[in-house]
Design a protein around this motif. Sequence first.
Motif, PDB file in Angstrom:
ATOM      1  N   TRP A 153     -37.135  28.447  13.464  1.00 57.63           N
ATOM      2  CA  TRP A 153     -36.071  28.452  14.470  1.00 57.63           C
ATOM      3  C   TRP A 153     -36.679  28.639  15.846  1.00 57.63           C
ATOM      4  CZ3 TRP A 153     -37.021  32.275  10.944  1.00 57.63           C
ATOM      5  CH2 TRP A 153     -37.343  33.544  11.428  1.00 57.63           C
ATOM      6  N   ALA A 198     -32.599  25.357  17.948  1.00 60.26           N
ATOM      7  CA  ALA A 198     -32.615  24.595  16.698  1.00 60.26           C
ATOM      8  C   ALA A 198     -33.131  25.431  15.539  1.00 60.26           C
ATOM      9  CB  ALA A 198     -33.487  23.344  16.858  1.00 60.26           C
ATOM     10  N   TYR A 217     -31.550  20.389   9.266  1.00 58.76           N
ATOM     11  CA  TYR A 217     -31.899  20.601  10.673  1.00 58.76           C
ATOM     12  C   TYR A 217     -30.604  20.811  11.432  1.00 58.76           C
ATOM     13  CZ  TYR A 217     -33.281  19.339  15.465  1.00 58.76           C
ATOM     14  OH  TYR A 217     -33.480  19.332  16.830  1.00 58.76           O
ATOM     15  N   THR A 218     -30.524  21.878  12.201  1.00 61.18           N
ATOM     16  CA  THR A 218     -29.340  22.164  12.994  1.00 61.18           C
ATOM     17  C   THR A 218     -29.758  22.371  14.445  1.00 61.18           C
ATOM     18  OG1 THR A 218     -29.490  24.559  12.610  1.00 61.18           O
ATOM     19  CG2 THR A 218     -28.206  23.264  11.031  1.00 61.18           C
ATOM     20  N   ARG A 219     -28.834  22.097  15.364  1.00 62.01           N
ATOM     21  CA  ARG A 219     -29.147  22.270  16.788  1.00 62.01           C
ATOM     22  C   ARG A 219     -27.906  22.744  17.523  1.00 62.01           C
ATOM     23  NH1 ARG A 219     -31.346  17.306  19.629  1.00 62.01           N
ATOM     24  NH2 ARG A 219     -30.031  17.985  21.351  1.00 62.01           N
TER      25      ARG A 219
END
Length: 372
Positions: free
Chosen positions: A47, A32, A342-344
Amino acid sequence: MTAPVQGTVADGFERVREEFAAVVAAEPDLGAQLAVRLGGRTVVDLWSGVAEDSLLALHSSGKGAAYLVVALLVQDGVLDLDRPVADHWPGFAAGGKGGVTLRDLLAHRAGLVGVEGGFTTAELADDRLLAERLAPQRPHWEPGTGYGYHAFVIGALVGEVVRRATGRSLQEIYDERVRVPYGLDFYLGLPESEEPRYLPVRPMRGTAPAPAPDSLTGIAFNLNATPPTDLVEFANTRSVRALGPASSGSVGSARGLAKMYAATIGEVDGRPPLLTPATLAEFTKPHATGIDLVTGERDHFLLGFEAQGVRYPFLGADAFGHSGAVGAQSFADPASGVAYSYTRRSFAPGGGGGARENERLAAAVLDAARLT
């Protein structure tokens, strides 16, 4: 084994780091990124389980970029929100859609969520092919009488209006006016040179019940195709990343999305905000109230953008942005000056903005921003 949390937070945002660490500890295979800007300045850059410059499949996050392009063209006077789509695209009038306006499209009120038998992967990857399939179709409900998430097709629909009004693709305009000037690591069409940084999306653990293929939800998510679209396989297809369909094929990083949203509401890199106060006010008015016929969400949309203040009541009523199926979430909150992303890498149960960690992370960010 849980990957370590790397990166930095500004003074006052230490709790955000703690919350992010708790999120990744609870799901060791997550992978993430979390990036936040406040007043244009980076205050969170974290991260875990991915590299600092990794690019991830972000699916519907690209819709935010598509709506930004449309907002810029409306601001320029090139597009008129209340002009019928068919004025630009005559073939669109077929099937009783002659009165549908650009505003109706952006508000997901057109009723054109899919086609009988679904789309092929090649069609879903190419906005021009999608537009060709959609033009002659009858809507699934009378336009304007309800609204429902046009999950796989809204980018192609508004993109075709953009192409016919300007002679250029939405992706080209996004690159020229937004991505390149700001150096954004967020792409609608990933160049081959950037492929080594792409980390394939991972499927979620376990299974989630699928909607009936012939339901509005099933049609909107192309589950009525043979075979039905698998979002993991779709994102991991090179042609999808290369063509960058605006509804479903975006690739990038949390840093890239946070910077894009920061640039919509404030000065970034010495440049004035991309959107004027009048344009911002128009695009952050509620436009789709009641129950979404596809997702079941209430009061889901502003003008194109998702109504993030409805999803997260601690945000301002005009907070806007878009989620991505993998569990990504990004928004700008004009009231606080926060731009969040927010990225995953691994799919979240519930997907999109339904990823449970977004509420706790965003709440921690807003608490810190208000004390700064």
